[in-house]
Design an enzyme around this catalytic site. Structure first.
Site, PDB file in Angstrom:
ATOM      1  N   ARG A 236       0.841  -1.201   0.000  1.00  0.00           N
ATOM      2  CA  ARG A 236       0.000   0.000   0.000  1.00  0.00           C
ATOM      3  C   ARG A 236       0.869   1.241   0.000  1.00  0.00           C
ATOM      4  O   ARG A 236       1.745   1.391   0.837  1.00  0.00           O
ATOM      5  CB  ARG A 236      -0.897   0.018   1.244  1.00  0.00           C
ATOM      6  CG  ARG A 236      -1.974  -1.012   1.134  1.00  0.00           C
ATOM      7  CD  ARG A 236      -2.984  -0.917   2.250  1.00  0.00           C
ATOM      8  NE  ARG A 236      -3.782  -2.137   2.208  1.00  0.00           N
ATOM      9  CZ  ARG A 236      -4.635  -2.505   3.149  1.00  0.00           C
ATOM     10  NH1 ARG A 236      -4.808  -1.748   4.209  1.00  0.00           N
ATOM     11  NH2 ARG A 236      -5.313  -3.628   3.029  1.00  0.00           N
TER      12      ARG A 236
ATOM     13  N   SER B  82      -7.972  -0.939   0.920  1.00  0.00           N
ATOM     14  CA  SER B  82      -8.963  -1.188   1.960  1.00  0.00           C
ATOM     15  C   SER B  82      -9.621   0.075   2.524  1.00  0.00           C
ATOM     16  O   SER B  82     -10.342   0.745   1.819  1.00  0.00           O
ATOM     17  CB  SER B  82      -8.320  -2.004   3.070  1.00  0.00           C
ATOM     18  OG  SER B  82      -9.277  -2.358   4.014  1.00  0.00           O
ATOM     19  N   HIS B  83      -9.319   0.384   3.760  1.00  0.00           N
ATOM     20  CA  HIS B  83      -9.963   1.503   4.458  1.00  0.00           C
ATOM     21  C   HIS B  83      -9.206   2.817   4.266  1.00  0.00           C
ATOM     22  O   HIS B  83      -9.635   3.840   4.784  1.00  0.00           O
ATOM     23  CB  HIS B  83     -10.059   1.168   5.943  1.00  0.00           C
ATOM     24  CG  HIS B  83      -8.721   0.766   6.496  1.00  0.00           C
ATOM     25  ND1 HIS B  83      -8.143  -0.440   6.189  1.00  0.00           N
ATOM     26  CD2 HIS B  83      -7.847   1.417   7.271  1.00  0.00           C
ATOM     27  CE1 HIS B  83      -6.961  -0.514   6.774  1.00  0.00           C
ATOM     28  NE2 HIS B  83      -6.754   0.598   7.437  1.00  0.00           N
TER      29      HIS B  83
ATOM     30  N   ASP C 276     -16.071  -1.195   4.843  1.00  0.00           N
ATOM     31  CA  ASP C 276     -14.904  -0.432   4.382  1.00  0.00           C
ATOM     32  C   ASP C 276     -14.805  -0.471   2.851  1.00  0.00           C
ATOM     33  O   ASP C 276     -15.647  -1.064   2.171  1.00  0.00           O
ATOM     34  CB  ASP C 276     -13.614  -0.921   5.054  1.00  0.00           C
ATOM     35  CG  ASP C 276     -13.134  -2.264   4.539  1.00  0.00           C
ATOM     36  OD1 ASP C 276     -13.969  -3.025   4.006  1.00  0.00           O
ATOM     37  OD2 ASP C 276     -11.933  -2.556   4.657  1.00  0.00           O
TER      38      ASP C 276
ATOM     39  N   ASP D 124     -13.077  -2.011   0.578  1.00  0.00           N
ATOM     40  CA  ASP D 124     -13.032  -3.266  -0.181  1.00  0.00           C
ATOM     41  C   ASP D 124     -14.000  -4.316   0.358  1.00  0.00           C
ATOM     42  O   ASP D 124     -13.985  -5.470  -0.082  1.00  0.00           O
ATOM     43  CB  ASP D 124     -11.604  -3.828  -0.237  1.00  0.00           C
ATOM     44  CG  ASP D 124     -11.051  -4.181   1.127  1.00  0.00           C
ATOM     45  OD1 ASP D 124     -11.403  -3.492   2.110  1.00  0.00           O
ATOM     46  OD2 ASP D 124     -10.267  -5.142   1.223  1.00  0.00           O
TER      47      ASP D 124
ATOM     48  N   ASP E 180     -14.380  -5.911   3.269  1.00  0.00           N
ATOM     49  CA  ASP E 180     -14.077  -7.010   4.200  1.00  0.00           C
ATOM     50  C   ASP E 180     -14.301  -6.626   5.664  1.00  0.00           C
ATOM     51  O   ASP E 180     -14.349  -7.494   6.529  1.00  0.00           O
ATOM     52  CB  ASP E 180     -12.671  -7.600   3.972  1.00  0.00           C
ATOM     53  CG  ASP E 180     -11.571  -6.563   4.019  1.00  0.00           C
ATOM     54  OD1 ASP E 180     -11.873  -5.359   4.190  1.00  0.00           O
ATOM     55  OD2 ASP E 180     -10.392  -6.953   3.868  1.00  0.00           O
ATOM     56  N   ARG E 181     -14.455  -5.320   5.941  1.00  0.00           N
ATOM     57  CA  ARG E 181     -14.707  -4.906   7.335  1.00  0.00           C
ATOM     58  C   ARG E 181     -16.166  -4.540   7.542  1.00  0.00           C
ATOM     59  O   ARG E 181     -16.849  -4.149   6.595  1.00  0.00           O
ATOM     60  CB  ARG E 181     -13.885  -3.667   7.680  1.00  0.00           C
ATOM     61  CG  ARG E 181     -12.417  -3.892   7.643  1.00  0.00           C
ATOM     62  CD  ARG E 181     -11.712  -2.649   8.143  1.00  0.00           C
ATOM     63  NE  ARG E 181     -10.282  -2.865   8.099  1.00  0.00           N
ATOM     64  CZ  ARG E 181      -9.415  -2.214   8.846  1.00  0.00           C
ATOM     65  NH1 ARG E 181      -9.828  -1.284   9.676  1.00  0.00           N
ATOM     66  NH2 ARG E 181      -8.131  -2.475   8.761  1.00  0.00           N
TER      67      ARG E 181
ATOM     68  N   THR F  35      -1.670 -10.195  14.018  1.00  0.00           N
ATOM     69  CA  THR F  35      -2.582  -9.337  13.248  1.00  0.00           C
ATOM     70  C   THR F  35      -2.451  -9.601  11.748  1.00  0.00           C
ATOM     71  O   THR F  35      -1.345  -9.677  11.220  1.00  0.00           O
ATOM     72  CB  THR F  35      -2.246  -7.868  13.557  1.00  0.00           C
ATOM     73  OG1 THR F  35      -2.559  -7.626  14.927  1.00  0.00           O
ATOM     74  CG2 THR F  35      -3.048  -6.926  12.686  1.00  0.00           C
TER      75      THR F  35
ATOM     76  N   GLU G 188     -11.002 -10.110  14.095  1.00  0.00           N
ATOM     77  CA  GLU G 188      -9.986  -9.165  14.532  1.00  0.00           C
ATOM     78  C   GLU G 188     -10.707  -7.959  15.125  1.00  0.00           C
ATOM     79  O   GLU G 188     -11.801  -7.604  14.687  1.00  0.00           O
ATOM     80  CB  GLU G 188      -9.134  -8.701  13.358  1.00  0.00           C
ATOM     81  CG  GLU G 188      -8.249  -9.777  12.773  1.00  0.00           C
ATOM     82  CD  GLU G 188      -7.218  -9.177  11.824  1.00  0.00           C
ATOM     83  OE1 GLU G 188      -6.053  -9.040  12.245  1.00  0.00           O
ATOM     84  OE2 GLU G 188      -7.569  -8.844  10.687  1.00  0.00           O
TER      85      GLU G 188
ATOM     86  N   SER H 240     -10.149  -5.056  14.577  1.00  0.00           N
ATOM     87  CA  SER H 240     -10.186  -3.986  13.581  1.00  0.00           C
ATOM     88  C   SER H 240     -11.396  -4.117  12.653  1.00  0.00           C
ATOM     89  O   SER H 240     -11.282  -3.890  11.459  1.00  0.00           O
ATOM     90  CB  SER H 240      -8.894  -4.007  12.774  1.00  0.00           C
ATOM     91  OG  SER H 240      -8.672  -5.304  12.254  1.00  0.00           O
TER      92      SER H 240
ATOM     93  N   LYS I  27     -11.744 -11.915   5.544  1.00  0.00           N
ATOM     94  CA  LYS I  27     -12.835 -11.439   6.380  1.00  0.00           C
ATOM     95  C   LYS I  27     -13.929 -10.920   5.456  1.00  0.00           C
ATOM     96  O   LYS I  27     -13.660 -10.602   4.297  1.00  0.00           O
ATOM     97  CB  LYS I  27     -12.354 -10.388   7.366  1.00  0.00           C
ATOM     98  CG  LYS I  27     -11.595  -9.207   6.779  1.00  0.00           C
ATOM     99  CD  LYS I  27     -11.014  -8.393   7.923  1.00  0.00           C
ATOM    100  CE  LYS I  27     -10.354  -7.112   7.437  1.00  0.00           C
ATOM    101  NZ  LYS I  27      -8.911  -7.273   7.187  1.00  0.00           N
TER     102      LYS I  27
HETATM  103  C1  VG1 Z   1      -4.908  -3.328  10.005  1.00  0.00           C
HETATM  104  C2  VG1 Z   1      -5.631  -4.057  11.113  1.00  0.00           C
HETATM  105  C3  VG1 Z   1      -5.574  -5.556  10.882  1.00  0.00           C
HETATM  106  C4  VG1 Z   1      -6.148  -5.877   9.498  1.00  0.00           C
HETATM  107  C5  VG1 Z   1      -5.416  -5.081   8.440  1.00  0.00           C
HETATM  108  C6  VG1 Z   1      -6.017  -5.262   7.066  1.00  0.00           C
HETATM  109  O1  VG1 Z   1      -3.550  -3.678  10.003  1.00  0.00           O
HETATM  110  O2  VG1 Z   1      -5.090  -3.731  12.363  1.00  0.00           O
HETATM  111  O3  VG1 Z   1      -6.271  -6.214  11.896  1.00  0.00           O
HETATM  112  O4  VG1 Z   1      -6.032  -7.248   9.213  1.00  0.00           O
HETATM  113  O5  VG1 Z   1      -5.470  -3.685   8.746  1.00  0.00           O
HETATM  114  O6  VG1 Z   1      -7.340  -4.866   7.050  1.00  0.00           O
HETATM  115  P1  VG1 Z   1      -2.427  -2.739  10.663  1.00  0.00           P
HETATM  116  O7  VG1 Z   1      -1.116  -3.412  10.357  1.00  0.00           O
HETATM  117  O8  VG1 Z   1      -2.588  -1.398  10.043  1.00  0.00           O
HETATM  118  O9  VG1 Z   1      -2.731  -2.693  12.121  1.00  0.00           O
HETATM  119  V1  VG1 Z   1      -8.088  -4.392   5.636  1.00  0.00           V
HETATM  120  O10 VG1 Z   1      -9.640  -4.230   5.799  1.00  0.00           O
HETATM  121  O11 VG1 Z   1      -7.142  -3.551   5.170  1.00  0.00           O
HETATM  122  O12 VG1 Z   1      -7.443  -5.170   4.448  1.00  0.00           O
HETATM  123 CO    CO Z   2     -10.583  -3.903   4.035  1.00  0.00          CO
END
Ligand code: VG1
Ligand code: CO
Length: 559
Positions: free
Chosen positions: A22, A115-116, A285, A287, A289-290, A354, A373, A375, A386
């Site tokens: 990313r 993602s987010h 979110d 994509d 998955d959240r 994580t 998770e 998150s 997810k």
């Molecule tokens: C974050 C979250 C983690 C999750 C990851 C991807 O990672 O804490 O639990 O699996 O995002 O989520 P980090 O390293 O920033 O804490 V998603 O919805 O991006 O793909």
């Molecule tokens: Co996501």
């Protein structure tokens, strides 16, 4: 058509993080940046596997995605891929990619999402590779990809190949004398068909549109990829009016917002839910998955509780009636609520680092059914990602069969299993050096032999350290080891303070502070988490000297 080879050279910083590579869009737009990484994926997989393979390609609709799809198509053709399955207009949610890889026995998939993270020309972009089980590539694979980015000298491409991704159908090409097939697939159908097998849609439909007592819901896609999936499921399948789907037209900049379903970035939904008109609200979110689940009047379901409730009520979901529940798992910083269910219900429990990639092996070995998770990630072994909409359908199934409100379900759950109070503080875009210093100092402290037994007091509360470490995980299936996955301070009463640096940010550092404590006594279950955890947060800030080192007096996001 013939492929050709373009000279290139390594570009720094192409190490995939928690979930793919990313970076900001402008970085991906730099000369050869995206090409290098995509070629490195193919080089890492190896010619033997790539030749004649089938790959799924799609993403969350963010800015630069269509350019990336075109580039991947050309590089894939030149590398000997046999077939690409591409979502119409490039659109596929992350769970849909996982579902399609599995359903169509693909070799893997390339997901275009950050993602987010915000999108648009000044936002972020991302590329993630998923393997044949439908899940994110494990570190053994992502490390190989990273190695390839460090030694790359050229990439293969087919510059004259132009594929129209706007309409579904199969297109065939000859590349270097071999057949190359592109199938543009409906973005939603495979996924929705699968959801209909997992859940009882007619029961859900009857519950949601009960003429005497309709159950009012609202779904906020935050202009991410979930929009078309949500409208197909809630409106076309479950018969609800279109106005229950808000922000459901995907935008390449997510309307200028963070497509992140939490109390800060989905504040509009929280405000709407507080009006008390809806019994159920959900946000997703970028994509898909959240998920965030809210009850009437904005009652917030903590994600760590959400997975625990789904596990405790799995018998309300037809899929688990068939498969049974084999085991449960959570990421290390996620609260221990799920552990209570595992203990009481006699299920096996796993604690992994994580990142969803750590659940895949356990699922493939039939040892894990439900995991989550903190998150806002919730899911099961129906796929290997997810799955935001799955979580919502799981909750609706539970509500439909239990005939209780979200708040009643939560309170009942806490009185049976006890309540874990949980909070997470995110400090986004902190100076990288300051964050590193804080982590180094803390690591030194928690690894001191005398740290265990030390007592910390805040107001009337005292906590004695039982364990301090940098979390390390050995995968029970392939025995691989992941080190330095977060600094843990565990106290004798089971309370935990955890510090990690994010692996999904694109600039600076993001510090995450997680605090978890357990309360059996039902008398305290109604207290706000922020109130319950105040002393532990104060201790965490004191021990880490976070505020002094980073200059930040308050977090960017509190969950
Ligand atoms: C974050 C979250 C983690 C999750 C990851 C991807 O990672 O804490 O639990 O699996 O995002 O989520 P980090 O390293 O920033 O804490 V998603 O919805 O991006 O793909
Ligand atoms: Co996501």
């Amino acid at each position: 058509m013939d492929s050709t080879t373009i000279k290139s050279s390594p570009i720094d910083g192409q190490k995939p993080g928690t979930s793919g590579l990313r970076k900001s869009v402008v970085v991906f737009q730099k000369k050869h940046y995206t090409e290098n990484f995509v070629q490195s994926i193919f080089s890492a997989i190896g010619t033997d596997v790539v030749t004649g393979s089938t790959l799924v390609v799609g993403g969350d609709g963010r800015y630069f995605m269509t350019e990336a799809v075109e580039l991947i198509t050309r590089i894939a053709a030149a590398n000997g891929v046999g077939k690409l399955l591409i979502g119409q207009n490039g659109i596929l949610s992350t769970p849909a990619v996982s579902c399609i890889i599995r359903k169509r026995s693909a070799t893997g998939g390339i997901i275009l999402t950050a993602s987010h993270n915000p999108g648009g020309p000044n936002g972020d972009f991302g590329i993630k590779y998923n393997i044949s089980n439908g899940g994110p590539a494990p570190e053994s694979v992502t490390n190989k990809i990273f190695e390839c980015t460090k030694t790359i000298t050229e990439y293969k491409t087919c510059p004259t190949l132009d594929v129209d991704i706007s309409s579904t159908g199969i297109k065939e090409y000859q590349v270097d004398g071999k057949k190359f097939v592109v199938e543009i697939i409906d973005s939603v159908s495979d996924y929705v068909e699968y959801m209909k097998k997992i859940f009882n849609f007619s029961e859900l439909k009857a519950y949601l549109s009960n003429p005497t007592k309709p159950f009012k819901i609202v779904a906020d896609a935050m202009h991410g990829v979930v929009g078309p999936y949500a409208t197909r499921i809630f409106c076309d399948e479950l018969g609800l009016p279109i106005d229950i789907c808000i922000n459901c037209i995907p935008k390449n900049d997510f309307g200028g917002h963070h497509p992140d379903p939490n109390l800060t970035y989905a504040a509009d939904l929280v405000t709407l839910m507080k009006k008390g008109i809806h019994a159920f609200g959900a946000a997703f979110d970028g994509d898909g998955d959240r998920n965030m689940i809210l009850g009437q009047n904005g009652f917030f379901v903590n994600p760590s509780d959400s997975i625990a409730v789904i596990a405790a009520n799995a018998s309300c979901i037809p899929y688990f009636k068939n498969t049974g529940v084999k085991g449960l798992a959570r990421s290390m910083p996620t609260s221990g609520a799920l552990d209570r269910v595992a203990i009481k219900d006699g299920l096996q429990m796993f604690e992994v680092p994580t990142g969803w990639k750590f659940f895949g092996n356990l699922m493939d070995a039939n040892q894990l059914s439900l995991c989550g998770e903190e998150s806002f990630g919730t899911g099961s072994d129906h796929i290997r990602e997810k799955d935001g909409l799955w979580a919502v359908l799981a909750w609706l199934s539970i509500l439909a069969s239990r005939k209780l409100t979200i708040e009643e379900i939560m309170k009942e759950h806490w009185s049976k299993y006890g309540r874990n109070f949980f909070t997470r503080y995110d400090y986004e875009n902190v100076d990288t050096e300051a964050a590193q210093t804080m982590m180094t100092n803390l690591r030194q402290l928690v690894e001191e032999p005398k740290f265990v037994g030390r007592s910390y007091t805040e107001g009337s509360k005292s906590y004695i350290v039982k364990l301090g470490d940098d979390f390390e995980y050995q995968d029970p299936i392939d025995k691989s080891i992941a080190m330095k996955q977060g600094l843990r301070i565990i106290f004798e009463d089971g309370s935990r303070i955890i510090f990690r640096l994010s692996g999904t940010g694109s600039s600076g550092a993001t510090i995450r502070l997680y605090v978890d404590s357990f309360e059996e006594n039902v008398q305290f279950h109604g207290v706000m988490a922020s109130e319950m955890l105040k002393p532990l947060v104060a201790i965490a800030l004191r021990i880490s000297q976070l505020e002094q080192l980073t200059g930040r007096q308050s977090p960017t996001v509190i969950t």
